[in-house]
Scaffold this motif. Structure first.
Motif, PDB file in Angstrom:
ATOM      1  N   MET A   1      14.032 -30.027   6.373  1.00 34.04           N
ATOM      2  CA  MET A   1      15.143 -29.199   5.966  1.00 34.04           C
ATOM      3  C   MET A   1      14.626 -28.153   4.973  1.00 34.04           C
ATOM      4  SD  MET A   1      18.610 -30.458   3.950  1.00 34.04           S
ATOM      5  CE  MET A   1      18.802 -31.757   5.130  1.00 34.04           C
ATOM      6  N   ASN A   2      15.077 -26.930   5.135  1.00 33.16           N
ATOM      7  CA  ASN A   2      14.631 -25.907   4.206  1.00 33.16           C
ATOM      8  C   ASN A   2      15.538 -25.864   2.971  1.00 33.16           C
ATOM      9  OD1 ASN A   2      16.885 -24.176   4.659  1.00 33.16           O
ATOM     10  ND2 ASN A   2      15.845 -23.199   6.380  1.00 33.16           N
ATOM     11  N   ALA A   3      15.142 -25.046   1.999  1.00 32.43           N
ATOM     12  CA  ALA A   3      15.872 -24.981   0.728  1.00 32.43           C
ATOM     13  C   ALA A   3      17.325 -24.557   0.921  1.00 32.43           C
ATOM     14  CB  ALA A   3      15.152 -24.026  -0.222  1.00 32.43           C
ATOM     15  N   GLN A   4      17.555 -23.570   1.774  1.00 35.46           N
ATOM     16  CA  GLN A   4      18.916 -23.076   1.993  1.00 35.46           C
ATOM     17  C   GLN A   4      19.811 -24.165   2.584  1.00 35.46           C
ATOM     18  OE1 GLN A   4      20.138 -19.651   1.307  1.00 35.46           O
ATOM     19  NE2 GLN A   4      21.899 -21.003   1.314  1.00 35.46           N
ATOM     20  N   GLU A   5      19.280 -24.926   3.519  1.00 34.08           N
ATOM     21  CA  GLU A   5      20.069 -25.999   4.140  1.00 34.08           C
ATOM     22  C   GLU A   5      20.456 -27.065   3.118  1.00 34.08           C
ATOM     23  OE1 GLU A   5      18.161 -25.701   8.642  1.00 34.08           O
ATOM     24  OE2 GLU A   5      17.165 -26.910   7.112  1.00 34.08           O
ATOM     25  N   LEU A   6      19.495 -27.469   2.284  1.00 38.86           N
ATOM     26  CA  LEU A   6      19.800 -28.473   1.262  1.00 38.86           C
ATOM     27  C   LEU A   6      20.797 -27.909   0.248  1.00 38.86           C
ATOM     28  CD1 LEU A   6      19.103 -31.376   0.339  1.00 38.86           C
ATOM     29  CD2 LEU A   6      17.449 -30.340  -1.221  1.00 38.86           C
ATOM     30  N   TRP A   7      20.594 -26.670  -0.148  1.00 43.08           N
ATOM     31  CA  TRP A   7      21.499 -26.003  -1.098  1.00 43.08           C
ATOM     32  C   TRP A   7      22.931 -25.991  -0.545  1.00 43.08           C
ATOM     33  CZ3 TRP A   7      20.226 -24.627  -5.947  1.00 43.08           C
ATOM     34  CH2 TRP A   7      21.093 -23.790  -6.647  1.00 43.08           C
ATOM     35  N   ASN A   8      23.068 -25.639   0.728  1.00 44.24           N
ATOM     36  CA  ASN A   8      24.396 -25.586   1.349  1.00 44.24           C
ATOM     37  C   ASN A   8      25.073 -26.954   1.355  1.00 44.24           C
ATOM     38  OD1 ASN A   8      24.044 -22.853   1.776  1.00 44.24           O
ATOM     39  ND2 ASN A   8      23.498 -23.071   3.937  1.00 44.24           N
ATOM     40  N   LYS A   9      24.306 -28.007   1.603  1.00 43.49           N
ATOM     41  CA  LYS A   9      24.872 -29.366   1.580  1.00 43.49           C
ATOM     42  C   LYS A   9      25.382 -29.708   0.184  1.00 43.49           C
ATOM     43  CE  LYS A   9      22.574 -31.724   5.351  1.00 43.49           C
ATOM     44  NZ  LYS A   9      21.932 -32.977   5.733  1.00 43.49           N
ATOM     45  N   TYR A  10      24.569 -29.398  -0.831  1.00 44.28           N
ATOM     46  CA  TYR A  10      24.973 -29.707  -2.204  1.00 44.28           C
ATOM     47  C   TYR A  10      26.138 -28.829  -2.651  1.00 44.28           C
ATOM     48  CZ  TYR A  10      24.797 -30.685  -7.189  1.00 44.28           C
ATOM     49  OH  TYR A  10      25.138 -31.048  -8.469  1.00 44.28           O
ATOM     50  N   LYS A  11      26.164 -27.619  -2.160  1.00 43.98           N
ATOM     51  CA  LYS A  11      27.237 -26.687  -2.543  1.00 43.98           C
ATOM     52  C   LYS A  11      28.606 -27.197  -2.084  1.00 43.98           C
ATOM     53  CE  LYS A  11      28.342 -21.828  -2.718  1.00 43.98           C
ATOM     54  NZ  LYS A  11      27.935 -20.481  -2.396  1.00 43.98           N
ATOM     55  N   LYS A  12      28.651 -27.958  -1.019  1.00 42.27           N
ATOM     56  CA  LYS A  12      29.918 -28.549  -0.561  1.00 42.27           C
ATOM     57  C   LYS A  12      30.445 -29.550  -1.585  1.00 42.27           C
ATOM     58  CE  LYS A  12      28.979 -27.943   4.336  1.00 42.27           C
ATOM     59  NZ  LYS A  12      28.609 -28.598   5.588  1.00 42.27           N
ATOM     60  N   ILE A  13      29.532 -30.206  -2.300  1.00 39.73           N
ATOM     61  CA  ILE A  13      29.902 -31.182  -3.330  1.00 39.73           C
ATOM     62  C   ILE A  13      30.141 -30.484  -4.664  1.00 39.73           C
ATOM     63  CG2 ILE A  13      29.077 -33.198  -4.620  1.00 39.73           C
ATOM     64  CD1 ILE A  13      27.259 -33.782  -2.178  1.00 39.73           C
ATOM     65  N   ASN A  14      29.320 -29.470  -4.953  1.00 41.72           N
ATOM     66  CA  ASN A  14      29.374 -28.768  -6.237  1.00 41.72           C
ATOM     67  C   ASN A  14      29.374 -27.251  -6.000  1.00 41.72           C
ATOM     68  OD1 ASN A  14      29.133 -27.840  -8.844  1.00 41.72           O
ATOM     69  ND2 ASN A  14      27.137 -28.764  -9.235  1.00 41.72           N
ATOM     70  N   PRO A  15      30.537 -26.689  -5.647  1.00 38.13           N
ATOM     71  CA  PRO A  15      30.604 -25.258  -5.339  1.00 38.13           C
ATOM     72  C   PRO A  15      30.211 -24.351  -6.503  1.00 38.13           C
ATOM     73  CG  PRO A  15      32.714 -26.337  -4.875  1.00 38.13           C
ATOM     74  CD  PRO A  15      31.816 -27.352  -5.510  1.00 38.13           C
ATOM     75  N   SER A  16      30.220 -24.857  -7.721  1.00 35.95           N
ATOM     76  CA  SER A  16      29.923 -24.026  -8.887  1.00 35.95           C
ATOM     77  C   SER A  16      28.451 -23.612  -8.973  1.00 35.95           C
ATOM     78  CB  SER A  16      30.317 -24.753 -10.172  1.00 35.95           C
ATOM     79  OG  SER A  16      29.463 -25.861 -10.392  1.00 35.95           O
ATOM     80  N   ILE A  17      27.577 -24.157  -8.122  1.00 36.55           N
ATOM     81  CA  ILE A  17      26.152 -23.806  -8.202  1.00 36.55           C
ATOM     82  C   ILE A  17      25.871 -22.376  -7.755  1.00 36.55           C
ATOM     83  CG2 ILE A  17      25.337 -26.177  -7.989  1.00 36.55           C
ATOM     84  CD1 ILE A  17      24.538 -25.502  -5.081  1.00 36.55           C
ATOM     85  N   GLY A  18      26.797 -21.766  -7.040  1.00 37.77           N
ATOM     86  CA  GLY A  18      26.608 -20.382  -6.626  1.00 37.77           C
ATOM     87  C   GLY A  18      25.678 -20.246  -5.434  1.00 37.77           C
TER      88      GLY A  18
END
Length: 147
Positions: A1-18
């Motif tokens: 998984m690339n950085a963007q994919e992992l970021w998108n998964k976490y963003k669903k849990i914590n939208p404040s990460i930007g």
């Protein structure tokens, strides 16, 4: 998984990460160090203050999030920076060395490995590395995936 994919998964849990992603590998042994982070053994890192200025990069900020990559640029986890300080190399504490989780976790090991790591970079930019060289110390925790 690339950085963007992992970021998108976490963003669903914590939208404040930007949307701005800072993704990077650790030093020379990216896979080993990323694994130590994922296991919770490595909760700190160090970088050379002078090289931030050379690269015109901002210092790490408390509260920011980073994606840790392995040697193949695959995303391993997301960390949040909890503490940032700048101290001379010869004043890095045994506690910080232990938190870095590398080798036998002693200050002597930490100093030896980091001096050998930093010196070539300083030399490359015409700088001199010594005990008074400023070191950026970071402490962090894994926020995704949670262990």
């Amino acid at each position: 998984m690339n950085a963007q994919e992992l970021w998108n998964k976490y963003k669903k849990i914590n939208p404040s990460i930007g949307d701005d992603i800072d993704a990077w590998q650790f030093g020379v042994e990216a896979d080993l160090l990323a694994q130590l982070v994922l296991e919770g053994t490595k909760t700190a890192t160090a970088s050379a203050y002078d090289l931030y200025a050379v690269d015109n990069d901002p210092l790490p900020e408390v509260g920011s999030y980073d994606v840790v990559l392995d040697s193949q640029d695959q995303a391993v986890c997301i960390i949040q920076i909890k503490k940032v300080s700048v101290v001379p190399f010869n004043q890095v504490s045994a506690e910080h060395a232990f938190k870095e989780g590398e080798g036998d976790r002693t200050l002597a090991y930490w100093r030896d490995v980091h001096e050998n790591f930093f010196k070539p970079y300083y030399n490359e930019y015409g700088l001199t590395f010594n005990g008074d060289s400023q070191i950026v110390l970071e402490e962090f925790e894994v926020v995704y995936p949670k262990l």
